[in-house]
Design an enzyme around this catalytic site. Structure first.
Site, PDB file in Angstrom:
ATOM      1  N   GLU A 245      48.851   5.296  -0.940  1.00 44.75           N
ATOM      2  CA  GLU A 245      49.210   5.744  -2.288  1.00 44.75           C
ATOM      3  C   GLU A 245      49.661   4.576  -3.166  1.00 44.75           C
ATOM      4  O   GLU A 245      49.347   4.533  -4.362  1.00 44.75           O
ATOM      5  CB  GLU A 245      50.338   6.776  -2.222  1.00 44.75           C
ATOM      6  CG  GLU A 245      49.935   8.079  -1.575  1.00 44.75           C
ATOM      7  CD  GLU A 245      51.109   9.021  -1.449  1.00 44.75           C
ATOM      8  OE1 GLU A 245      51.070  10.075  -2.114  1.00 44.75           O
ATOM      9  OE2 GLU A 245      52.057   8.721  -0.713  1.00 44.75           O
TER      10      GLU A 245
ATOM     11  N   LYS B 121      51.809  14.836  -9.738  1.00 45.73           N
ATOM     12  CA  LYS B 121      50.780  14.028  -9.085  1.00 45.73           C
ATOM     13  C   LYS B 121      49.536  14.900  -8.987  1.00 45.73           C
ATOM     14  O   LYS B 121      49.567  15.982  -8.401  1.00 45.73           O
ATOM     15  CB  LYS B 121      51.231  13.576  -7.699  1.00 45.73           C
ATOM     16  CG  LYS B 121      50.190  12.710  -6.986  1.00 45.73           C
ATOM     17  CD  LYS B 121      50.661  12.279  -5.602  1.00 45.73           C
ATOM     18  CE  LYS B 121      51.559  11.092  -5.744  1.00 45.73           C
ATOM     19  NZ  LYS B 121      51.785  10.409  -4.434  1.00 45.73           N
TER      20      LYS B 121
END
Length: 119
Positions: A21, A98
């Site tokens: 990520e 997100k």
């Protein structure tokens, strides 16, 4: 009192607990609502008397550019800057989402929401 909302600020950033990520990055959406006394600006018609949404957008983009493990940490930094830099802000809510999180399922987005008031 009134509310200035800046909705659907789209940012590509590098937040998360997984190494992938922070290297690959993800798409994020940020929504901000700032409560303030808007009566002065309603009368004066001057930008300096209100919550400048260009300023709010800049705060979001700058804080989203700083990698964090948790979205809560990013949201708290955004809230802190709103109160540090926007004198008439009395309360603010920040939602950080997100988009398509890597959680092993078909999930459109995950969102955290935090609200703070001027102390």
């Amino acid at each position: 009192m009134g509310i200035i909302r800046v909705t659907n600020i789209r940012v590509y950033a590098f937040h998360g607990c997984l190494n992938e990520e922070t290297k690959i990055g993800s798409d994020y959406r940020v929504d901000v609502a700032v409560k303030a006394n808007l009566q002065v600006s309603a009368q004066s018609d001057r930008l300096k008397d209100t919550v400048d949404y260009v300023h709010v957008n800049r705060i979001v983009k700058e804080e989203m550019a700083i990698p964090s493990k948790l979205l809560e940490h990013v949201a708290k930094r955004i809230l802190n800057r709103i109160f540090d830099e926007i004198a008439i802000a009395n309360e603010a809510t920040v939602e950080v989402s997100k988009i398509n999180p890597p959680i092993g399922g078909n999930v459109q987005m995950v969102t955290i929401e935090m609200t703070s008031t001027r102390s």
